[in-house]
Design an enzyme around this catalytic site. Structure first.
Site, short mmCIF file in Angstrom:
data_model
loop_
_atom_site.label_atom_id
_atom_site.label_comp_id
_atom_site.label_asym_id
_atom_site.label_seq_id
_atom_site.Cartn_x
_atom_site.Cartn_y
_atom_site.Cartn_z
N TYR A 59 0.83 -1.21 0.00
CA TYR A 59 0.00 0.00 0.00
C TYR A 59 0.86 1.26 0.00
O TYR A 59 1.53 1.58 0.98
CB TYR A 59 -0.94 0.02 1.21
N HIS A 124 -0.25 -11.92 0.39
CA HIS A 124 -1.09 -10.87 -0.21
C HIS A 124 -1.46 -11.18 -1.67
O HIS A 124 -0.60 -11.19 -2.54
CB HIS A 124 -0.33 -9.55 -0.13
P1 NAD Z 1 -13.42 0.04 1.26
O1 NAD Z 1 -14.55 -0.67 0.64
O2 NAD Z 1 -13.24 -0.04 2.72
O3 NAD Z 1 -13.51 1.57 0.75
C1 NAD Z 1 -12.56 2.50 1.12
C2 NAD Z 1 -12.96 3.86 0.55
O4 NAD Z 1 -14.16 4.28 1.20
C3 NAD Z 1 -11.91 4.93 0.83
O5 NAD Z 1 -11.94 5.89 -0.20
C4 NAD Z 1 -12.44 5.56 2.13
O6 NAD Z 1 -11.94 6.86 2.28
C5 NAD Z 1 -13.92 5.52 1.88
N1 NAD Z 1 -14.74 5.55 3.11
C6 NAD Z 1 -14.53 4.91 4.29
N2 NAD Z 1 -15.50 5.19 5.16
C7 NAD Z 1 -16.36 6.02 4.54
C8 NAD Z 1 -17.56 6.65 4.92
N3 NAD Z 1 -18.07 6.49 6.14
N4 NAD Z 1 -18.19 7.44 4.01
C9 NAD Z 1 -17.69 7.62 2.77
N5 NAD Z 1 -16.54 7.04 2.35
C10 NAD Z 1 -15.89 6.24 3.21
O7 NAD Z 1 -12.09 -0.48 0.50
P2 NAD Z 1 -10.59 -0.76 0.93
O8 NAD Z 1 -9.97 0.39 1.65
O9 NAD Z 1 -9.94 -1.28 -0.29
O10 NAD Z 1 -10.71 -1.98 1.94
C11 NAD Z 1 -10.54 -1.84 3.32
C12 NAD Z 1 -9.22 -2.42 3.81
O11 NAD Z 1 -9.22 -3.83 3.65
C13 NAD Z 1 -7.96 -1.94 3.07
O12 NAD Z 1 -7.53 -0.68 3.57
C14 NAD Z 1 -7.02 -3.06 3.37
O13 NAD Z 1 -6.51 -2.93 4.69
C15 NAD Z 1 -7.93 -4.29 3.32
N6 NAD Z 1 -7.96 -4.92 1.97
C16 NAD Z 1 -7.14 -5.97 1.74
C17 NAD Z 1 -7.12 -6.57 0.49
C18 NAD Z 1 -6.20 -7.72 0.23
O14 NAD Z 1 -5.54 -8.18 1.14
N7 NAD Z 1 -6.11 -8.23 -0.96
C19 NAD Z 1 -7.93 -6.10 -0.55
C20 NAD Z 1 -8.78 -5.04 -0.28
C21 NAD Z 1 -8.80 -4.47 1.00
#
Ligand code: NAD
Length: 319
Positions: A59, A124
């Site tokens: 990231y 990952h």
């Molecule tokens: P998400 O679906 O959580 O969306 C994140 C987006 O939504 C960001 O732009 C954030 O600013 C916004 N957001 C958060 N809360 C909000 C709210 N209350 N209102 C409006 N917008 C809001 O997607 P993500 O960040 O990709 O997934 C969450 C976490 O999961 C990642 O940060 C990561 O730690 C993990 N993840 C891991 C993998 C993997 O291992 N392959 C893949 C995806 C995500």
């Protein structure tokens, strides 16, 4: 004050807050985030009962790990009060799941995070590597890191759900502690549900990430790089607009939808501001009122019906 619920992760004994702090935004993945905003968001998350933080060297090309590490150190959080997961095998310069690379990688992550150990180390996005290598080389190397005390538990992550069964059917029982699935437990795609009995039978804990479908289910919409089809993007935009017209925020509805299944130990949401942390924790605390919003949920489901379960390709052809 009502407390944020904690849920046990499989057989690990780890008690994760049901809303976890996804730290990919701290690597500027969804737009620039200042150090002050990052610190304030992490502080507020801790104050409100979030104890689970997830990052990766991928990231922001290590920025997320570094910023998260700085924040945790600056806030002086007692180590045993937080659960930190990071990942290995995916880097800014590509994928490498070899024992040599991941063994080096964990030391680099610990340095950036300023920690002596991580609670969960996850391979990952394994669909981009050879799944047979994950089974025969990567997981055994992670076992050694576990024995060395650098990691407490082992996880695997990725998009296609079939990767989890492939690996779990081939590793010795108990050698994988958790899976992290993403974008498969949201209003538009909840296919992870079908895999839960299997994962339970394997004794594997379940973390579900991206309840907002990586920004699709937000009023601001997804980032430029989002891999969804234009059809899926426009259906989600229509659903977000529908909620807005009704005076509701689709992100809240989407997070509450993901939180309803207690077989999933934590829902990882990416957060970059105090406002988002507060909104997401409030959504979790109000969970019991979802009945009031059930009509809206059904309307959103109807809008998303034509694109239901639509996903996107991820990974390489496995031989
Ligand atoms: P998400 O679906 O959580 O969306 C994140 C987006 O939504 C960001 O732009 C954030 O600013 C916004 N957001 C958060 N809360 C909000 C709210 N209350 N209102 C409006 N917008 C809001 O997607 P993500 O960040 O990709 O997934 C969450 C976490 O999961 C990642 O940060 C990561 O730690 C993990 N993840 C891991 C993998 C993997 O291992 N392959 C893949 C995806 C995500």
């Amino acid at each position: 004050m009502v407390k944020l619920e904690k849920r046990v992760l499989g057989r690990t004994g780890l008690n994760l807050s049901c809303v976890g702090f996804g730290a990919s935004p701290l690597g500027n993945v969804f737009g620039p985030v200042s150090r002050d905003d990052a610190l304030a968001a992490v502080r507020r998350a801790l104050d409100l009962g979030i104890n689970f933080f997830d990052t990766s060297p991928y990231y922001g090309g290590t920025v997320s790990e570094m910023v998260l590490g700085d924040c945790l150190r600056e806030l002086g959080v007692p180590r045993d009060e937080i659960i930190v997961s990071t990942k290995c095998g995916r880097y800014a310069d590509g994928f490498d799941f070899s024992a040599e690379r991941i063994t080096k990688s964990v030391d680099e992550s610990l340095q950036r995070l300023k920690l002596d150990y991580v609670d969960i180390l996850q391979c990952h996005d394994i669909e981009f590597g050879s799944l047979d290598q994950i089974v025969s080389e990567t997981i055994p190397a992670l076992q050694k890191l576990k024995e060395a005390g650098k990691i407490r538990f082992i996880g695997i992550t990725g998009l296609p759900l079939g990767i989890f069964t492939y690996v779990l059917d081939r590793v010795p029982p108990g050698s994988v502690d958790a899976v992290l699935s993403y974008c498969h437990y949201s209003i538009n795609d909840s296919t992870l549900v079908d895999l839960l009995p299997y994962l339970k039978s394997k004794g594997v804990g379940v973390i579900s990430a991206s309840p907002l479908a990586m920004g699709l289910l937000t009023e601001n919409g997804p980032p430029e790089w989002h891999p969804a089809s234009s059809e899926l993007k426009s259906a989600c935009r229509a659903a977000a607009n529908h909620c807005k017209e009704k005076g509701k925020n689709i992100s809240k509805l989407a997070l509450q939808y993901s939180l309803t299944n207690k077989e999933v130990s934590s829902i990882l949401v990416g957060m970059n501001s105090v406002k988002q942390v507060e909104e997401n924790v409030a959504a979790a605390l109000e969970l019991l009122n979802i009945g009031e919003d059930l009509d809206l949920l059904h309307e959103v489901e109807a809008i998303l019906e034509p694109v239901k379960t639509q996903t996107w390709p991820s990974g390489i052809q496995q031989s």
